[in-house]
Design a protein around this motif. Structure first.
Motif, PDB file in Angstrom:
ATOM      1  N   VAL A  23       0.839  -1.203   0.000  1.00  0.00           N
ATOM      2  CA  VAL A  23       0.000   0.000   0.000  1.00  0.00           C
ATOM      3  C   VAL A  23       0.875   1.253   0.000  1.00  0.00           C
ATOM      4  O   VAL A  23       0.621   2.217  -0.744  1.00  0.00           O
ATOM      5  CB  VAL A  23      -0.952   0.001   1.216  1.00  0.00           C
ATOM      6  N   LEU A  24       1.926   1.249   0.818  1.00  0.00           N
ATOM      7  CA  LEU A  24       2.832   2.405   0.876  1.00  0.00           C
ATOM      8  C   LEU A  24       3.542   2.623  -0.456  1.00  0.00           C
ATOM      9  O   LEU A  24       3.654   3.753  -0.936  1.00  0.00           O
ATOM     10  CB  LEU A  24       3.864   2.194   1.982  1.00  0.00           C
ATOM     11  N   GLU A  25       4.017   1.541  -1.044  1.00  0.00           N
ATOM     12  CA  GLU A  25       4.745   1.613  -2.316  1.00  0.00           C
ATOM     13  C   GLU A  25       3.871   2.207  -3.405  1.00  0.00           C
ATOM     14  O   GLU A  25       4.361   2.942  -4.276  1.00  0.00           O
ATOM     15  CB  GLU A  25       5.210   0.207  -2.709  1.00  0.00           C
ATOM     16  N   ASN A  26       2.587   1.931  -3.370  1.00  0.00           N
ATOM     17  CA  ASN A  26       1.676   2.395  -4.414  1.00  0.00           C
ATOM     18  C   ASN A  26       0.976   3.701  -4.057  1.00  0.00           C
ATOM     19  O   ASN A  26       0.143   4.187  -4.831  1.00  0.00           O
ATOM     20  CB  ASN A  26       0.625   1.316  -4.703  1.00  0.00           C
ATOM     21  N   GLY A  27       1.303   4.267  -2.893  1.00  0.00           N
ATOM     22  CA  GLY A  27       0.617   5.469  -2.436  1.00  0.00           C
ATOM     23  C   GLY A  27       1.512   6.697  -2.416  1.00  0.00           C
ATOM     24  O   GLY A  27       2.507   6.787  -3.131  1.00  0.00           O
ATOM     25  N   LEU A  28       1.152   7.654  -1.551  1.00  0.00           N
ATOM     26  CA  LEU A  28       1.851   8.932  -1.472  1.00  0.00           C
ATOM     27  C   LEU A  28       3.096   8.872  -0.595  1.00  0.00           C
ATOM     28  O   LEU A  28       3.801   9.882  -0.467  1.00  0.00           O
ATOM     29  CB  LEU A  28       0.904  10.003  -0.904  1.00  0.00           C
ATOM     30  N   ASP A 292      -2.898  -4.425  10.802  1.00  0.00           N
ATOM     31  CA  ASP A 292      -4.045  -5.253  10.414  1.00  0.00           C
ATOM     32  C   ASP A 292      -5.109  -4.442   9.680  1.00  0.00           C
ATOM     33  O   ASP A 292      -6.182  -4.952   9.361  1.00  0.00           O
ATOM     34  CB  ASP A 292      -4.655  -5.955  11.630  1.00  0.00           C
ATOM     35  N   ASP A 293      -4.807  -3.158   9.395  1.00  0.00           N
ATOM     36  CA  ASP A 293      -5.753  -2.299   8.679  1.00  0.00           C
ATOM     37  C   ASP A 293      -5.004  -1.501   7.615  1.00  0.00           C
ATOM     38  O   ASP A 293      -4.803  -0.292   7.744  1.00  0.00           O
ATOM     39  CB  ASP A 293      -6.459  -1.367   9.658  1.00  0.00           C
ATOM     40  N   PRO A 294      -4.575  -2.160   6.537  1.00  0.00           N
ATOM     41  CA  PRO A 294      -3.793  -1.450   5.511  1.00  0.00           C
ATOM     42  C   PRO A 294      -4.546  -0.292   4.880  1.00  0.00           C
ATOM     43  O   PRO A 294      -3.926   0.678   4.427  1.00  0.00           O
ATOM     44  CB  PRO A 294      -3.472  -2.541   4.486  1.00  0.00           C
ATOM     45  N   ASP A 295      -5.871  -0.376   4.833  1.00  0.00           N
ATOM     46  CA  ASP A 295      -6.654   0.723   4.256  1.00  0.00           C
ATOM     47  C   ASP A 295      -6.483   2.011   5.050  1.00  0.00           C
ATOM     48  O   ASP A 295      -6.663   3.109   4.500  1.00  0.00           O
ATOM     49  CB  ASP A 295      -8.135   0.355   4.192  1.00  0.00           C
ATOM     50  N   GLU A 296      -6.144   1.897   6.333  1.00  0.00           N
ATOM     51  CA  GLU A 296      -5.969   3.092   7.152  1.00  0.00           C
ATOM     52  C   GLU A 296      -4.750   3.896   6.687  1.00  0.00           C
ATOM     53  O   GLU A 296      -4.749   5.128   6.767  1.00  0.00           O
ATOM     54  CB  GLU A 296      -5.827   2.720   8.627  1.00  0.00           C
TER      55      GLU A 296
END
Length: 309
Positions: A23-28, A292-296
């Protein structure tokens, strides 16, 4: 403005860590940071059998499946490894990541962890003495074009090469963890490249607090003949975006963090982060988001960090 995330490597699984890092790699996000503990801190007896992944192995694995994120630890404990071994591991990870690694290291504090694994837990003075010597040794290895010989009080090298060296030039940056004004910031002035003020440690984490610590660091730089502009300033900010007062109180009060956090409704968190941004630090690392909440991680990036990028 650069933003990183401190990703917990205990009380969880590798799969959950990998999902968050993706998630971090694909985000801001610009960077990812993990801790270095062999027991889940802060050291509750009933939690000792819960998972605690080894920090260097985790970063090496992350280096292998990412290409954008910079990588590091907040922070390695100096007492757990010979510093020459640390330098060797660091350059290996830097080669794997093609120059994305920062070596974050501190004097170590977790007494029970030392007891559990049979490591000596020296006095605070000795830990600081060891830490200062280790940072100097590591810096010599990172910057030397030749072999290094070192005969110190605690560590010895005999014509030791560091090959392969770092991928990045001129060398891997050294982040010194801790804010002790007499010893830690002096060690940073002598041997470090990155300052990190840690909100988990309970400091007020205000612009005034930052200016004070940077002023102490600059005075040490002047004393040792170092240009203070060579040292980057970063902050680890425990963060929670929530309107739930009970959750906020548990996050803040349960960790005795005081004003070291950015925990509250969205606009409050934006203002807290904004205060640090206006203090002109080079990077803010966000901590406290559960794995446990990557969407956060995506929500914090979209609702908070996007206001500063």
């Amino acid at each position: 403005m650069k933003f990183g995330a401190q990703v917990t490597c205990y009380r969880n699984t590798w799969d959950s860590i990998q999902e968050v890092v993706t998630v971090l790699e694909n985000g801001l996000w610009d960077s990812v940071w993990v801790a270095d503990h062999y027991l889940p801190p802060p050291g509750r007896k009933e939690e000792e059998r819960l998972s605690a992944h080894e920090g260097f192995t985790i970063v090496a694995a992350v280096a292998g499946f990412t290409s954008k994120l910079r990588l590091g630890h907040l922070v390695l404990g100096n007492t757990y490894r010979n510093p020459a071994l640390v330098a060797k591991m660091a350059t290996t990870v830097d080669q794997i990541s093609h120059g994305r690694f920062t070596l974050g290291i501190g004097a170590a504090w977790f007494k029970r962890e030392h007891e559990a694994y049979g490591w000596e837990f020296p006095s605070m003075k000795e830990r600081q003495d060891r830490f200062e010597e280790a940072c100097g040794l590591i810096r010599d290895l990172f910057h030397s074009c030749d072999t290094v010989t070192h005969k110190g009080q605690y560590y010895t090298l005999d014509d030791a090469p560091l090959s392969p060296g770092a991928h990045q030039k001129p060398a891997i940056p050294i982040l010194v963890g801790g804010t002790g004004e007499k010893r830690t910031l002096r060690t940073l002035a002598k041997y470090g490249d990155v300052m990190n003020l840690d909100g988990w440690a309970g400091g007020p984490m205000t612009a005034e607090y930052l200016r004070h610590k940077i002023g102490i660091l600059n005075a040490h730089c002047e004393h040792v003949g170092r240009d203070p502009n060579e040292i980057r300033h970063t902050v680890l900010m425990p963060t929670m975006v929530s309107d739930n007062k009970e959750k906020i109180e548990a996050f803040v009060g349960g960790r005795r963090l005081g004003t070291g956090t950015a925990a509250g409704p969205r606009n409050y968190v934006i203002d807290r982060i904004g205060e640090i941004v206006e203090a002109r630090v080079d990077e803010i690392m966000i901590g406290g988001i559960p794995t446990d909440d990557p969407d956060e991680y995506s929500r914090v990036a979209e609702e908070v960090l996007s206001n500063f990028t």
